[in-house]
Each structure stands twice: as structure tokens, then as C-alpha cells.
Design a protein around this motif. Sequence first.
Motif, PDB file in Angstrom:
ATOM      1  N   UNK A  70      36.641  31.647  19.648  1.00  0.00           N
ATOM      2  CA  UNK A  70      37.769  32.450  19.228  1.00  0.00           C
ATOM      3  C   UNK A  70      37.435  33.936  19.304  1.00  0.00           C
ATOM      4  N   UNK A  71      36.209  34.284  18.870  1.00  0.00           N
ATOM      5  CA  UNK A  71      35.804  35.676  18.947  1.00  0.00           C
ATOM      6  C   UNK A  71      35.798  36.154  20.388  1.00  0.00           C
ATOM      7  N   UNK A  72      35.320  35.301  21.277  1.00  0.00           N
ATOM      8  CA  UNK A  72      35.300  35.648  22.703  1.00  0.00           C
ATOM      9  C   UNK A  72      36.719  35.833  23.233  1.00  0.00           C
ATOM     10  N   UNK A  73      37.616  34.929  22.855  1.00  0.00           N
ATOM     11  CA  UNK A  73      39.002  35.056  23.306  1.00  0.00           C
ATOM     12  C   UNK A  73      39.632  36.333  22.779  1.00  0.00           C
ATOM     13  N   UNK A  74      39.357  36.671  21.521  1.00  0.00           N
ATOM     14  CA  UNK A  74      39.925  37.885  20.953  1.00  0.00           C
ATOM     15  C   UNK A  74      39.476  39.109  21.725  1.00  0.00           C
ATOM     16  N   UNK A  75      38.173  39.167  22.054  1.00  0.00           N
ATOM     17  CA  UNK A  75      37.674  40.337  22.765  1.00  0.00           C
ATOM     18  C   UNK A  75      38.226  40.399  24.181  1.00  0.00           C
ATOM     19  N   UNK A  76      38.368  39.243  24.843  1.00  0.00           N
ATOM     20  CA  UNK A  76      38.892  39.227  26.202  1.00  0.00           C
ATOM     21  C   UNK A  76      40.360  39.619  26.246  1.00  0.00           C
ATOM     22  N   UNK A  77      41.117  39.269  25.207  1.00  0.00           N
ATOM     23  CA  UNK A  77      42.551  39.513  25.205  1.00  0.00           C
ATOM     24  C   UNK A  77      42.917  40.815  24.490  1.00  0.00           C
ATOM     25  N   UNK A  78      41.906  41.523  23.942  1.00  0.00           N
ATOM     26  CA  UNK A  78      42.186  42.675  23.091  1.00  0.00           C
ATOM     27  C   UNK A  78      42.973  43.758  23.809  1.00  0.00           C
ATOM     28  N   UNK A  79      42.725  43.953  25.101  1.00  0.00           N
ATOM     29  CA  UNK A  79      43.401  45.016  25.826  1.00  0.00           C
ATOM     30  C   UNK A  79      44.656  44.584  26.540  1.00  0.00           C
ATOM     31  N   UNK A 317      51.403  33.475  17.872  1.00  0.00           N
ATOM     32  CA  UNK A 317      50.228  33.283  17.027  1.00  0.00           C
ATOM     33  C   UNK A 317      49.167  32.549  17.830  1.00  0.00           C
ATOM     34  N   UNK A 318      47.931  32.686  17.410  1.00  0.00           N
ATOM     35  CA  UNK A 318      46.848  32.030  18.134  1.00  0.00           C
ATOM     36  C   UNK A 318      45.492  32.563  17.726  1.00  0.00           C
ATOM     37  N   UNK A 319      44.427  31.976  18.265  1.00  0.00           N
ATOM     38  CA  UNK A 319      43.060  32.359  17.876  1.00  0.00           C
ATOM     39  C   UNK A 319      42.609  33.658  18.544  1.00  0.00           C
ATOM     40  N   UNK A 433      44.174  26.912  15.692  1.00  0.00           N
ATOM     41  CA  UNK A 433      43.492  26.728  16.964  1.00  0.00           C
ATOM     42  C   UNK A 433      44.365  26.994  18.185  1.00  0.00           C
ATOM     43  N   UNK A 434      45.627  26.601  18.125  1.00  0.00           N
ATOM     44  CA  UNK A 434      46.498  26.713  19.297  1.00  0.00           C
ATOM     45  C   UNK A 434      47.113  28.105  19.426  1.00  0.00           C
ATOM     46  N   UNK A 435      47.489  28.437  20.659  1.00  0.00           N
ATOM     47  CA  UNK A 435      48.395  29.552  20.893  1.00  0.00           C
ATOM     48  C   UNK A 435      49.816  29.007  20.774  1.00  0.00           C
ATOM     49  N   UNK A 436      50.604  29.587  19.864  1.00  0.00           N
ATOM     50  CA  UNK A 436      51.943  29.099  19.572  1.00  0.00           C
ATOM     51  C   UNK A 436      52.961  30.225  19.738  1.00  0.00           C
ATOM     52  N   UNK A 437      54.227  29.845  19.875  1.00  0.00           N
ATOM     53  CA  UNK A 437      55.316  30.818  19.896  1.00  0.00           C
ATOM     54  C   UNK A 437      56.484  30.257  19.093  1.00  0.00           C
ATOM     55  N   UNK A 438      56.949  31.037  18.131  1.00  0.00           N
ATOM     56  CA  UNK A 438      58.049  30.617  17.268  1.00  0.00           C
ATOM     57  C   UNK A 438      59.116  31.704  17.222  1.00  0.00           C
ATOM     58  N   UNK A 439      60.230  31.366  16.613  1.00  0.00           N
ATOM     59  CA  UNK A 439      61.338  32.296  16.416  1.00  0.00           C
ATOM     60  C   UNK A 439      61.627  32.419  14.931  1.00  0.00           C
TER      61      UNK A 439
END
Length: 490
Positions: A70-79, A317-319, A433-439
Amino acid sequence: MFNVLISYWPLYWPHILLGLSLVVGAIAAVHAAMTKDEVRAALGWVGVIMLSPIVGALVYAIAGVNRMRRSSLRSQRAGMSDIELYHLSHYDASPDEVRTVSGRNFIAMKRLGDVVSRCNLTSGNSLTVLQSGDIAYAAMLKAIREAQRSVLLETYIFDNDRIGRQFVAALGDAVKRGVQVRVLVDAVGARYSTPSIVGVLRHVNVRVEVFNGKLIMGLRLPYANLRTHRKMLIIDGALAFTGGMNIREAFTTEFAQEHAAQDTHFQLTGPVVTDLFHTASEDWRFTTDELLEGDAWAISPPKQAAGEGLLVRAVPSGPDKSLETNHKIMMGAFSVAEKHIRIMSPYFLPDREFISALVTAARRGVMVDIVVPAQNNLVLVDMAMTAQFDQLLKDGCRIWRSKGAFNHSKLMCVDDVWAYAGSSNLDPRSLRLNFEIDLEIYDRPTAEAIAKRIDKHVATGTLVNLADLKRRPFFRRLIERIVWLGSPYL
């Protein structure tokens, strides 16, 4: 060194095994203690590691180190958050608009959403509830066939079945017309049918990729837990579809007939489409490094003026930077509820904080109705759910078993003026854990329509009785509790 160990193994194997167990166990236990954010998770994993020498450390290595990923994903997606660059700020809803449509207490919900979500609450939106797979798939296929510039589709499951091949044909025809088409399917979801739909899409020249799909020996452990569970279709930057519906023939009466599963999807226009598009485009860029830009991917101006239409917020929402956004918004809604909380979920396994919020609302006099399927498609999840029911029932919440076909809808309504719906289940996987999308929807007619949809299942469902639960055989209740212990990984 290895040869020395081999030579001593016949005589000293118990000592060698003990030493190896202590070293490996200590490393795993230290890692769990240092990386887990929740004390219960840390204690649980340390217990598993210490009580199950070597095996416990192996289980932890496979299923317990998602924090690092999750930490890796956060850093990769940060920008990659370009949402604020394209957001139509003049459509942002004001507190007065919220007060007018939902009441004074929901102004606090707007403030909460503005803080925890990357997307603002906007006016100028239209929304149509698509009440079945037959209706939703027909509308989605029609939109793809009429697309003029671009089609962006992200989904968890895209089955290689009869309905899936209808989508393949429509997407392939769009490519032939010169429409820019991108399809993103989760790596786990793409394997729900064999052969995968990915090869079929590529055969008709559709640009398709799998999310988090770099597999090792056919597996993505422990990273297979981190999935895109989002379902989004955006056409020409003007029309969007989202909700709980995957692409599977089991949700259509055309193919599954009377056994068709139920679900709920939504068709939208307005500024919320901008936020949905940029959420999906971030996922595509993360996967492929391609930035979707240019005339084909331009956002079409909303047809309604600012201040008109519905107040809607997209909630990714997501990790990554959006960790637990869905959880925070739902908890906030429970805290402002005054009359009635309605929830429909196929997989109801919330954490203790979530349950406490519902129980607290019930103690304040709010009616809390939770609808789950009578027959679940995941037996272990149903067992774990049942084991947790007593925590809600003993404090005044009501739980209903919905009869009929399996219902995959994820719906929530508070006080008939506020609604929340989308891809998020109420389980650890969706909430962490999942990447989700809600309204998030501030509109009385829409909220009332969703409330009526839930109430139909309440009217025909079976009320779960706490006394009946306790009277069941001890062995059955014990098995359910054991399964419940593993619920974070179901």
C-alpha cells in the motif's frame, strides 16, 4: 555453510529447526509490530507467528504484508491526482444548497466530504437509477454504440460470456469508427472466466490492460489483495455509468432467466462525470503510463447550469491517498442521522467502529435496517456475517434476510434525503484493500427511490431473531466464529 548444515541435519535437525523457527518468527513478528497501524491487527499477526512456528511466518509473508505494498502504491500514485486541475469549481455546491435539499444537519456531511474526499460536491448533475442488469447493460451498450470520441471502461469483472462478448463487439465497432477506446480490467477479476476476455478484446484491436497484473508463477501474492473493484464507463467525457454491476451474464434475465442475480447501477451526466473520468484515467495512467489527453478525451460542458440539477459527489477510495474515504463518509452519515438508516449489502462484515456507529445511532432512537441476501454466493462470507449479527441485534438494529435471487446491490439511505451507493461492500476488503468508487447523493427523490428499493426487500424478507441465533447448535456457531476470525481475508 549449506554443506555443513546438511551434514549435521540427521543428528541435530530438531535444534536447527528450532533455531530457524526463532529467527524467522522474530523477523516476521518485528515486521508486523512495526508496520501494522491497528493494534489488534499487530497483536493478531504476532500471535499467529509465535503460536505457529515457521508456518505462521509463511502465512504472514503471503497474506500479512500488504502494508508495504500500500505504501508503494501511495508513492507511485502520489503525483497522479489531476482532478483539481480539471474540476469545474463554479459548480461546487454551497451549504445553503445542501440545507435546501437535505436539511441543516447534512451541512456537516458536506464539510466532512470536502475534507476527506478528493472530489467536491457539485450541482448541475442528473442521475438515473438502473434497476437491473438488463436495463443497465442495454443503456451501456447503446452509449458505446453511439460514442463519437472516446470510451473509457474500468471494471472488476469482465466475463468472457454472452453478455461480455456483446460488449466486445460494441467496443470493437467503436474502434473501427475511429473512437478512442481504453479498457482496464482487474487482474483477479479478469480470471473469473476462462479464457480471459483480455485476449478477445485485443483480437478486435481494443486497447486493454489489467490492473496490478504482473504475476509471478501465476500468482500475485500478497498483492492480489489490492484490486480495482471500481465499475466505471465514461462516454465522450459527457455520460457516465457507475455502481455495483460487473459485466456478467448472470445478472441478465436474457441469459440467466429466473435465476438472474440483482444489482443496481447509475447513469449520470454533469460535473460529476469529470471526477469519474479523472478517477478512471488515473488508474489507466498508473497501469500504462499513458495520460489521456487531447480532443478525444476532452470533457464536455454540463448541460445544466450551476445551481440546477442534483447535488452529487464522486467518492474514490483505496489503499493510496484515499484510504478509508468511503468508511469515513458512511460513519459521518450515521452520526447525523435522525430518523432512519437503511443499508443493503451483499457482504456485510464491517469493523468494530462501523458497528459501534450503527449501534449508537440505534440507541439514539434512529431506526436501523440492514438487508443482506438470504442465499449468499459466498458461503464463507455468509458464515462470517452471521457470526457478527449479534453485535447489532442486541442493541436495537434490525437485520433482514432478503428472499429471492442473490442481490449484489450496495445501497444506503439516511433520513430519506441522503444516499450513498456504488462499488463498496461493507467488508474489510472494500473498506481498506480495494480501489472503490461510490456516489454521495443529496436529493430527496433519489434517496426516497433507493429507500423504497430497500424497503421492498424488508417487506418480503425474514427478520433475523437474536434468540433464534443463540438457539442454533453450538458447533455451528463455533464454526461461524472461526470463519469470522479470518474475515479480513475472505
